[in-house]
Design a protein around this motif. Structure first.
Motif, PDB file in Angstrom:
ATOM      1  N   ARG A 253      50.034  35.888  47.276  1.00  0.00           N
ATOM      2  CA  ARG A 253      50.280  35.694  48.707  1.00  0.00           C
ATOM      3  C   ARG A 253      51.523  36.450  49.135  1.00  0.00           C
ATOM      4  NH1 ARG A 253      47.638  30.423  48.233  1.00  0.00           N
ATOM      5  NH2 ARG A 253      46.025  30.419  49.855  1.00  0.00           N
ATOM      6  N   ARG A 254      51.412  37.063  50.297  1.00  0.00           N
ATOM      7  CA  ARG A 254      52.552  37.742  50.896  1.00  0.00           C
ATOM      8  C   ARG A 254      53.239  36.797  51.890  1.00  0.00           C
ATOM      9  NH1 ARG A 254      53.240  43.076  50.527  1.00  0.00           N
ATOM     10  NH2 ARG A 254      54.398  43.008  52.502  1.00  0.00           N
ATOM     11  N   ALA A 255      54.565  36.817  51.867  1.00  0.00           N
ATOM     12  CA  ALA A 255      55.310  35.977  52.809  1.00  0.00           C
ATOM     13  C   ALA A 255      55.263  36.543  54.218  1.00  0.00           C
ATOM     14  CB  ALA A 255      56.761  35.840  52.349  1.00  0.00           C
ATOM     15  N   GLN A 256      55.185  37.869  54.310  1.00  0.00           N
ATOM     16  CA  GLN A 256      55.097  38.530  55.605  1.00  0.00           C
ATOM     17  C   GLN A 256      53.871  39.437  55.627  1.00  0.00           C
ATOM     18  OE1 GLN A 256      58.863  40.621  55.937  1.00  0.00           O
ATOM     19  NE2 GLN A 256      59.776  38.928  57.094  1.00  0.00           N
ATOM     20  N   ASN A 257      53.294  39.571  56.812  1.00  0.00           N
ATOM     21  CA  ASN A 257      52.124  40.438  56.957  1.00  0.00           C
ATOM     22  C   ASN A 257      52.518  41.888  56.741  1.00  0.00           C
ATOM     23  OD1 ASN A 257      50.346  42.082  59.346  1.00  0.00           O
ATOM     24  ND2 ASN A 257      49.227  40.871  57.853  1.00  0.00           N
ATOM     25  N   GLY A 258      51.918  42.525  55.725  1.00  0.00           N
ATOM     26  CA  GLY A 258      52.254  43.913  55.407  1.00  0.00           C
ATOM     27  C   GLY A 258      51.166  44.887  55.775  1.00  0.00           C
ATOM     28  N   HIS A 259      50.062  44.377  56.306  1.00  0.00           N
ATOM     29  CA  HIS A 259      48.893  45.172  56.689  1.00  0.00           C
ATOM     30  C   HIS A 259      48.094  45.605  55.450  1.00  0.00           C
ATOM     31  CE1 HIS A 259      50.205  44.942  60.804  1.00  0.00           C
ATOM     32  NE2 HIS A 259      51.385  45.467  60.480  1.00  0.00           N
ATOM     33  N   ILE A 260      46.993  46.279  55.696  1.00  0.00           N
ATOM     34  CA  ILE A 260      45.954  46.406  54.684  1.00  0.00           C
ATOM     35  C   ILE A 260      46.388  47.233  53.473  1.00  0.00           C
ATOM     36  CG2 ILE A 260      44.873  48.401  55.798  1.00  0.00           C
ATOM     37  CD1 ILE A 260      42.153  47.136  54.961  1.00  0.00           C
ATOM     38  N   ALA A 261      47.197  48.264  53.653  1.00  0.00           N
ATOM     39  CA  ALA A 261      47.580  49.096  52.510  1.00  0.00           C
ATOM     40  C   ALA A 261      48.454  48.309  51.541  1.00  0.00           C
ATOM     41  CB  ALA A 261      48.295  50.360  52.995  1.00  0.00           C
ATOM     42  N   ARG A 262      49.490  47.649  52.045  1.00  0.00           N
ATOM     43  CA  ARG A 262      50.373  46.874  51.166  1.00  0.00           C
ATOM     44  C   ARG A 262      49.620  45.702  50.523  1.00  0.00           C
ATOM     45  NH1 ARG A 262      53.780  48.203  55.528  1.00  0.00           N
ATOM     46  NH2 ARG A 262      55.602  49.479  54.915  1.00  0.00           N
ATOM     47  N   ALA A 263      48.778  45.052  51.307  1.00  0.00           N
ATOM     48  CA  ALA A 263      48.032  43.913  50.766  1.00  0.00           C
ATOM     49  C   ALA A 263      47.085  44.363  49.654  1.00  0.00           C
ATOM     50  CB  ALA A 263      47.252  43.216  51.880  1.00  0.00           C
ATOM     51  N   THR A 264      46.433  45.501  49.848  1.00  0.00           N
ATOM     52  CA  THR A 264      45.540  46.012  48.803  1.00  0.00           C
ATOM     53  C   THR A 264      46.333  46.383  47.555  1.00  0.00           C
ATOM     54  OG1 THR A 264      44.027  46.851  50.499  1.00  0.00           O
ATOM     55  CG2 THR A 264      43.757  47.710  48.273  1.00  0.00           C
ATOM     56  N   ASN A 265      47.506  46.975  47.745  1.00  0.00           N
ATOM     57  CA  ASN A 265      48.337  47.320  46.589  1.00  0.00           C
ATOM     58  C   ASN A 265      48.775  46.074  45.822  1.00  0.00           C
ATOM     59  OD1 ASN A 265      48.139  50.051  47.075  1.00  0.00           O
ATOM     60  ND2 ASN A 265      50.066  50.177  48.220  1.00  0.00           N
ATOM     61  N   ASP A 266      49.080  44.989  46.528  1.00  0.00           N
ATOM     62  CA  ASP A 266      49.435  43.748  45.849  1.00  0.00           C
ATOM     63  C   ASP A 266      48.243  43.201  45.064  1.00  0.00           C
ATOM     64  OD1 ASP A 266      51.970  43.943  46.840  1.00  0.00           O
ATOM     65  OD2 ASP A 266      51.725  42.411  48.399  1.00  0.00           O
ATOM     66  N   ALA A 267      47.051  43.347  45.628  1.00  0.00           N
ATOM     67  CA  ALA A 267      45.852  42.945  44.887  1.00  0.00           C
ATOM     68  C   ALA A 267      45.655  43.841  43.665  1.00  0.00           C
ATOM     69  CB  ALA A 267      44.627  43.011  45.802  1.00  0.00           C
TER      70      ALA A 267
END
Length: 717
Positions: A253-267
């Protein structure tokens, strides 16, 4: 195991002789000419399903197959064709169309049909045509009656994508059992990590997406889900509940919305699999999707990128707008992200590129694909010609591109520009928001030798010459007119009017019409580094067409370039050549209005094709010499351009078609149609040459799709 082959319908069934060939089977039909039959092919339920089969008759003295038959998928791996066997039929030939997948037939049955049975079948399919058939038969006009009955039998009661899904893309219980048994026997089955960024979708669509993953027939997957600071409590609770129930679901889970590129990288950081599949939080996978991907990477462990066909799905689960894609096409990828879904990449390759880049939201996948494929050998890319992804188009999906079209286009343009600038080119916004790549001419621009075979018809040739000399914006043109026994005074007067013009030469080439020989003679007399083979009935309508062709032709890996040709009424005459249409080849998007973007914008984007028409074909003179020019012995009139392009591709070059070179083609006005016995015999002989020389290539054009019709290249089922 050889399939059973039977003849039934009158008396006891009897076996038919079957011969195994390297790419299929041949069934002896000698003595059955003129018989009305239904041919039924049944797949082996224990083998991988053939998405499409190709049936054709061998008739007459030729040992080569004729045009493909329009078989009908009945579902469950069963295909059928009903019609009248040619009078001189010798055999039925059956081949598979799925690359790398051997033919797996269990049974071939020919069932003789009686006239009452045929009429009953025809009445069910098209009562009007069947009534006409009976009427003409009653008047003793048997040939005309047969023609109407044949048309009635070809009519499909169900048409459209829904019918295609039921007949060609639905799994049976036997299919599911086969897949599970096959996977259970694999050693080292690859783990596929499914990357899913999530941000406040409707809970029901997120649940549906994850259910489609849990329903996969291939069990070796993990879901790497990144909750990108979702604000809906129901979404957070749903993710927690599903993860608690299924250990294959891993969550960050991200604490702040990072949008799709950052979220995909975290996945991506969670991924333990050798391959990663990209999946949106609102879409769905058919149950065989990951199995087909795993099968592909097991068949070829060197693969880096795998992608499939896709469609859209709405709230009521209705599937629509299928995208049946080409194999890897670098040029088309510059214009649009045609690869899209389902996309699976080798995990190490994604990480080596640094994952997705923030700032390219809306086109982040396109940017990643461009960077991944920039130096990737196409042999390490696999297109699976099956619909393995359902892209949700219903409300509540929260699709990023729907909310930010302008941002998506800007990011797309920046991503493409970065890649092509390294090639010395530039990118600009093209039609419909897609990307056009502008490639520079060398300085100085190379001379272009325009080679025009002709015989009289001065009124046509004058229009072509006027367009070249007065309406074309290009600095160095020479025209070589190859005169094949022109005799009319108007033609002599036209030649005389150019006597003092050094830009035009007339090469005399008397004798029977042989387009290949005339073109070869023109090439031998040409002095330009670039050759442009041009028909004498082509009309220039815009000044920059030749610059566009040459800018593509001078690229070292491009072997030939074709233009968008229109009929005088403004409809498409040539949108590239599709192999296999009608047995050899046909023009793509024939008859489409010029302003229509075509199938998924194919008519407004530069793209690779297997061949282009010789009516307007540009190539470097060195490439022409390397492949030996046109075949003036076996292909004097028809298909010589297709053969030339296939030899160019065999030599390692690519063929490009561009819509940014547009002309009008008054097709066959100077030569006329194939309407005499001699012309028809020559055409049939040249067809046979192509089928013998290029049989495997003609069966499955890599820039078309095996699921689409082989009757015409209109990109329809």
């Amino acid at each position: 195991m050889e399939p059973d082959a039977l003849l039934s319908g009158r008396g006891r069934p009897r076996p038919l002789r079957l011969h195994r060939e390297p790419d299929g089977v041949r069934l002896d039909l000698a003595g059955l000419g003129g018989t009305w039959v239904t041919i039924t092919l049944t797949d082996d339920p224990g083998a991988a399903r053939n998405a499409r089969l190709l049936m054709s008759f061998v008739a007459g003295e030729s040992a080569r197959p004729g045009a493909p038959l329009a078989e009908e998928a009945l579902g469950g791996g069963v295909f059928a064709w009903t019609g009248r066997l040619p009078e001189d039929v010798r055999a039925l030939r059956v081949t598979g169309l799925v690359p790398g997948r051997p033919l797996s037939l269990r049974r071939i049955e020919l069932r003789r049909r009686t006239r009452p049975a045929l009429l009953a079948r025809g009445l069910l399919r098209d009562p009007v045509l069947t009534a006409r058939a009976a009427f003409w038969r009653s008047l003793g006009k048997r040939v005309r009656g047969r023609a109407f009955l044949d048309r009635a039998l070809r009519h499909r009661r169900e048409t459209g994508y829904g019918a295609w899904i039921r007949r060609s893309a639905s799994l049976s219980s036997a299919d599911r059992a086969r897949i599970r048994t096959e996977v259970a026997g694999w050693d080292g089955a690859p783990l596929i990590s499914v990357l899913m960024p999530v941000h406040d979708p409707a809970p029901r669509v997120l649940a549906a997406a994850i259910r489609s993953l849990q329903a996969q027939l291939y069990p070796h997957w993990e879901l790497c889900l990144c909750d990108d600071a979702s604000r809906k409590p129901a979404v957070v609770r749903l993710i927690d509940r599903l993860a608690a129930r299924d250990a294959r679901i891993r969550v960050v889970r991200r604490a702040q919305n990072g949008h799709i590129a950052r979220a995909t990288n975290d996945a991506l950081a969670l991924a333990a699999g050798a391959f990663c599949a990209f999946m949106d939080h609102d879409d769905a996978l058919p149950e065989q999707a990951l199995y087909e991907v795993a099968r592909a990477v097991r068949d070829d462990p060197e693969l880096v990128l795998v992608y499939s066909d896709e469609d859209k799905i709405e709230g009521r689960r209705r599937r629509f707008e299928p995208h049946f894609k080409a194999d890897f096409d670098r040029e088309l990828l510059y214009g649009q992200n045609y690869i899209n879904h389902l996309t699976v990449m080798r995990t190490a390759a994604i990480r080596a590129l640094g994952g997705l880049r923030p700032g390219y939201e809306g086109s982040q996948d396109h940017d990643l694909l461009l960077r991944l494929t920039e130096h990737l050998d196409p042999a390490r890319i696999r297109h699976i010609p099956m619909v393995l992804y359902h892209w949700r188009a219903a409300g509540g999906s929260g699709t990023f591109s729907d909310r930010a079209l302008a941002r998506t286009e800007a990011a797309r343009l920046r991503a493409v520009a970065e890649v092509v600038e390294r090639q010395g080119a530039r990118a600009e916004r093209g039609p419909h928001g897609f990307v056009r790549v502008i490639r520079p001419l060398p300085d100085p621009a190379p001379r272009v030798s325009v080679i025009i075979p002709t015989r009289d018809r001065a009124e046509l040739l004058r229009v072509t010459l006027d367009g070249l000399f007065a309406a074309t914006d290009y600095p160095d043109i020479e025209v070589v007119v190859v005169d094949n026994d022109s005799r009319e005074p108007r033609t002599r007067a036209l030649f005389e009017s150019y006597r003092g013009d050094p830009r035009l030469r007339v090469v005399a080439a008397p004798g029977p019409f042989n387009f290949s020989d005339l073109s070869n003679r023109g090439a031998a007399a040409a002095s330009g580094a670039v050759l442009l083979f041009l028909n004498n009935d082509v009309e220039v309508i815009e000044p920059g067409w030749l610059t566009e062709l040459v800018s593509q032709a001078v690229r070292p890996d491009i072997g030939a370039v074709g233009a968008k040709l229109l009929y005088p009424d403004g409809t498409v005459q040539h949108g590239g050549v599709v192999l296999g249409i009608g047995g050899v080849a046909g023009h793509g998007h024939l008859g489409l209005p010029d302003e229509d973007p075509g199938y998924f914008a194919r008519m407004v984007l530069v793209q690779e094709v297997s061949a282009v028409t010789g009516a307007c074909l540009a190539m470097r003179a060195a490439v022409f010499r390397e492949v030996g020019g046109f075949d003036a012995q076996a292909l004097k009139v028809a298909f010589n351009d297709i053969d030339l392009c296939l030899r160019v591709r065999a030599a390692g070059y690519r063929i490009v078609w561009t819509p940014f070179a547009k002309l009008v083609h008054h097709e066959s006005k100077s030569r006329g149609p194939e309407d005499t016995p001699e012309k028809r015999a020559r055409f049939q002989a040249e067809t046979a040459v192509m089928q013998e020389r290029w049989g495997p290539e003609l069966r499955a054009d890599p820039y078309y799709n095996i699921n689409l019709s082989r009757v015409s290249a209109h990109y329809r089922l």
